[in-house]
Design an enzyme around this catalytic site. Structure first.
Site, short mmCIF file in Angstrom:
data_model
loop_
_atom_site.label_atom_id
_atom_site.label_comp_id
_atom_site.label_asym_id
_atom_site.label_seq_id
_atom_site.Cartn_x
_atom_site.Cartn_y
_atom_site.Cartn_z
N VAL A 16 0.69 -1.25 -0.47
CA VAL A 16 -0.56 0.12 0.08
C VAL A 16 1.14 1.42 0.11
CG1 VAL A 16 -1.47 1.34 1.26
CG2 VAL A 16 -1.78 -1.01 1.67
N CYS A 17 0.87 1.98 -0.82
CA CYS A 17 1.04 3.48 -1.12
C CYS A 17 2.97 2.74 -0.95
CB CYS A 17 0.91 4.11 0.39
SG CYS A 17 1.44 5.69 0.47
N SER A 18 3.92 3.40 -1.13
CA SER A 18 5.40 4.11 -0.31
C SER A 18 5.37 2.02 0.50
CB SER A 18 5.96 4.80 0.55
OG SER A 18 5.29 5.11 1.43
N GLY A 19 4.66 1.28 0.39
CA GLY A 19 5.05 -0.45 0.60
C GLY A 19 5.57 -0.04 -0.11
N THR B 44 2.11 3.22 -6.89
CA THR B 44 2.33 3.76 -5.76
C THR B 44 1.48 5.17 -5.22
OG1 THR B 44 3.43 4.14 -3.92
CG2 THR B 44 4.56 4.58 -5.87
#
Length: 316
Positions: free
Chosen positions: A98-101, A118
């Site tokens: 999720v996102c910057s993961g 992202t």
């Protein structure tokens, strides 16, 4: 099915809690857990502290989801974390972020040669730091089996709902969406933000009002000359003012708004292409086809086959 969430200091709390709620509402079909490097309490970027279930472990994991947040800048340099992600991914059925993961997945080599996304604000950096990754800044989430990546924050809910639909069927995913008061389960190909948000917000109130009018009158004459007349400016002066305020030419802006409207109808309805072309102001399917090839790099038909929701609404 075991869903394992990996958190790190200064993670984004909604990256965790949004998808976690989705899986927890699936009538016991999933066992969820949160892990960290040492199992000690972890504080999010907003100050919320959580107690993970345990530290890294070697037990089988069906799905690993790596959350994002400000702390990914430090976590991506933690060799122990990256090694664990790489090890678990080899045995997991599915891996997501999720996102910057996505940066942690990329650092572990899991995105090499794959299409991924992202948060829109970090896509350029992801592509720059990991050139082996095919970064797509537009979609809410991207599925490139067995790896799934999503955009920022609430897009994690869309990612989790899509995983539930894949595992348990669309009816279960719809029931969960209703419980979470999610109005529409957005397909992954939907843009992270609208054409209006992607364009600049002009200082002139008249231009902002014109942007709103364009979105509501897609079948009107939206030529530069017609828009200039509506704005009470000469064609040349209007074109210059619009580009300075919005960041693109009037023609490019109109095309992007029409394409966005057409994408929404292709994703959510079964209306014929010629009907959609007329309703969105293209006039003919051929004109819509050229605009899609120019801006989305696929034809309207290909876009519909790829991104249409599993249960589109009927033609009105």
């Amino acid at each position: 099915m075991r869903i394992t969430f990996l958190v790190h200091p200064r993670f984004q709390s909604l990256d965790l809690t949004g998808p976690l709620e989705v899986f927890s509402l699936a009538d016991g079909s999933y066992v969820t857990e949160v892990v960290s490097v040492d199992g000690a309490p972890v504080t999010s970027s907003s100050g919320l502290s959580i107690a993970p279930h345990r530290a890294f472990h070697d037990d089988p994991v069906d799905t690993l989801i790596v959350v994002g947040g400000l702390g990914t800048a430090e976590a991506v340099g933690d060799d122990r974390t990256i090694a664990w992600i790489s090890s678990v991914a080899r045995r997991a059925r599915r891996v997501g972020s999720v996102c910057s993961g996505a940066f942690l997945l990329a650092r572990a080599g899991l995105l090499d040669g794959r299409r991924a996304t992202t948060h829109w604000a970090a896509c350029h950096l992801l592509a720059e730091r990991f050139p082996e990754v095919d970064v797509d800044p537009d979609p809410i989430f991207v599925r490139d089996d067995p790896v799934w990546t999503s955009a920022g924050v609430t897009a994690g809910i869309d990612l989790a709902l899509a995983m539930v639909e894949d595992d348990l069927g669309p009816a279960t995913a719809r029931d969960i969406a209703r419980q979470l008061v999610v109005f529409v389960q957005r397909p992954g190909g939907q843009a992270q933000f609208s054409a209006q948000l992607a364009a600049g917000r002009p200082d002139r109130p008249g231009l902002r009002e014109l942007q709103r009018w364009i979105a509501d009158h897609l079948t009107a004459d939206l030529s530069v000359e017609a828009l200039a007349a509506r704005a009470g400016l000469s064609t040349r002066h209007f074109a210059r003012v619009f580009r300075d305020g919005v960041g693109v030419t009037p023609a490019s802006y109109v095309e992007s708004v029409r394409v966005e409207a057409a994408r929404r109808l292709l994703e959510t309805t079964v209306r014929p292409l010629d009907v959609i072309a007329r309703e969105c102001g293209f006039g003919t399917p051929e004109t819509m086809h050229r605009s899609f090839k120019r801006t989305v790099s696929v034809t309207p038909g290909d876009y519909r086959r790829r991104f249409r929701a599993r249960t589109p609404v009927p033609t009105s």
